[in-house]
Design an enzyme around this catalytic site. Structure first.
Site: not given
Ligand code: NAP
Length: 473
Positions: A376, A172, A245, A279
């Site tokens: 973040e 997906k 992750e 990331c």
């Protein structure tokens, strides 16, 4: 483009537009998948697994090599697609395609290195007449869920090892950037991958994702994305293997003895690559006090040279962020920090044809209580702080809930070793920014940055499990 289920390209009446985040133009549409499509895709993957699990490794290697060759051959087409559906500039997109070729080639190579070991059963009394070994078997159906920021290579990081290991997959991709994944799936099909080994269902996270991750026929969920969706998935998944992750707000420590120009150049690049939607992008920079003012000045000067513009122009350094909503969120974090006393040295404004551009932004005076300090940002915003002693910088670097990559610029071996030992993260980069990654190295984080490791050989271990064999004479 249509989605792929059991070797068939499937369309739906209701479609989802894929929009270029620079100007809002329509790139293509994809099907709006439903839970029924997820069910069909899992059934196809279960059925294909019965024979694919026993496929010769040479066949898997040949298919992976062919796909790598196709991606290399159509590098420019893939790059333009990445640059249109996502945030990356054409130069950034080309690098992603080259990395994808490497990831798939590594997957083909690693397939042949899936070793086991003999076991000395006679090491315990009673085992004198026993012989045996262990080897690795595929897990089964893997649900692969991927984010928008590397829409091709992060998909390859799941498909390559999964297929090399003899698993079948239901993928997906991110709803905003599904096209690169579908084009890659087409390459797998053209390379002769049997029907049902790879299925791709496009559609919204909750609607398509929830039935996918909660289905007991799925034996592993391999997820790359944000911590919020990651936590949701871990709660839903039940008894199956999970690879996570997740995000970070990576710290860089700049010591006074560093190669100054290199530290500035690498840290600026690490902060604004893919408009900061990375990331392992640089978000927090701790600079030793004797060089702080000079470093800040050089950092701001270098940032001001960035050309932000249409992503397909060769001289464009940075594109927009992925949606207007994301741009507004990032802008609001800057305003919140400013209102609480932080200083914007350059950038700080939102603009572009459809309001998706956030200027490359450099700040000081950010505190750990502000979102920009502790969360973040996933956008082109970086904060700088002065520090006196390395121990203090390492404590600050560790003072968040994330731990993916951290970096230090220094000429001192003992400073580097101190940082390696004390930084709480999955990888320490010396004399480059946190956003350095080679696709074969173990990659992943601790704390809220994730569970398990990718990097082809390491993902292959996560996606297979040992089976022990014991003969008695
Ligand atoms: P996201 O919003 O978490 O989405 C990631 C994927 O999860 C998308 O395919 C999304 O689908 C799907 N999803 C959302 N809700 C779901 C659910 N309930 N069940 C199953 N799937 C669901 O992340 P993003 O905004 O695309 O990507 C940015 C994040 O990814 C950042 O935090 C970044 O740090 C992280 N990231 C980590 C790595 C790494 O290797 N550690 C690499 C790249 C990015 P929809 O698109 O349909 O919502």
């Amino acid at each position: 483009m249509d989605m792929l289920i059991n070797g068939q390209w499937v369309a739906t009446k209701e479609t989802i537009p894929v929009i270029d985040p620079w100007d809002g133009s329509l790139v293509d549409t994809v099907p709006h998948g439903t839970p029924q499509h997820v069910d069909q895709a899992i059934s196809a993957a279960v059925s294909a697994f019965r024979s694919w699990r026993f496929s010769p490794v040479a066949q898997r290697m040949e298919i992976l090599r062919k796909v790598a060759d196709t991606v290399a051959h159509y590098l420019e087409d893939f790059a333009r697609l990445i640059a249109r559906e996502g945030s990356k500039t054409i130069r950034e997109a080309r690098k992603e395609v080259r990395r994808c070729v490497n990831t798939l080639s590594l997957s083909a190579e690693e397939a042949r290195r899936l070793y086991g070991q003999t076991i000395p059963f006679d090491s315990f009394p009673g085992g004198e007449h026993r012989h045996g070994y262990w080897y690795r078997e595929p897990i089964g159906v893997i649900a692969a869920i991927t984010p928008f920021n590397d829409p091709l290579n992060l998909v390859a990081h799941k498909l390559g090892p999964a297929i090399a290991g003899g698993n079948t997959v239901v993928l997906k991709p991110a709803t905003v950037t599904p096209l690169s994944a579908l084009k890659l799936a087409q390459a797998f099909q053209d390379a002769g991958l049997p029907a049902g080994v790879l299925n791709v269902v496009t559609g919204p996270g909750g609607e398509v994702g929830d039935p996918l991750v909660s289905d007991p026929r799925v034996r592993m969920v391999s997820f790359t994305g944000g911590v919020e969706a990651g936590l949701h998935i871990t709660r839903l998944a039940g008894l199956k293997k999970i690879g996570m992750e997740l995000g970070s707000n990576s710290p860089v420590i700049v010591m006074a003895d560093c190669d100054f120009d290199r530290a500035v150049a690498d840290t600026v690049s690490g902060a604004f690559w893919a408009a900061g939607q990375n990331c392992i992008g640089v978000q927090r920079v701790y600079v030793q006090r004797p060089i702080f003012e000079r470093y800040l000045e050089a950092f701001v000067a270098k940032t001001k040279t960035y050309k932000v513009g249409p992503k397909l122009e060769e001289n464009c350094d940075m594109g927009p962020v992925i949606t207007e909503a994301e741009a507004k969120r990032i802008e609001s974090w800057i305003r919140e920090a400013e209102a609480s006393g932080a200083t914007v040295h350059c950038g700080g404004q939102r603009g572009g044809p459809i309001g998706t551009v956030v200027e490359p932004t450099v700040m000081t005076g950010v505190t750990m209580a502000m979102k920009l300090g502790c969360q973040e940002v996933f956008g082109p915003v970086v904060a700088l702080w002065p520090f006196d002693e390395l121990e203090e910088a390492v404590t600050l670097a560790n003072s968040v809930d994330y731990g993916l990559h951290a970096a230090i610029f220094t000429r001192s071996l003992s400073a580097a070793h101190y940082a390696i030992k004390h930084l709480e993260c999955g990888g320490v980069i010396i004399n480059d920014s946190t956003d350095y990654r080679l696709d074969q190295m173990p990659f992943g984080g601790i704390k809220n940055s994730g569970l398990g490791r990718e990097g082809v050989a390491f993902a292959l271990l996560e996606m297979t499990e040992p089976k022990v064999v014991c003969f008695t004479e």
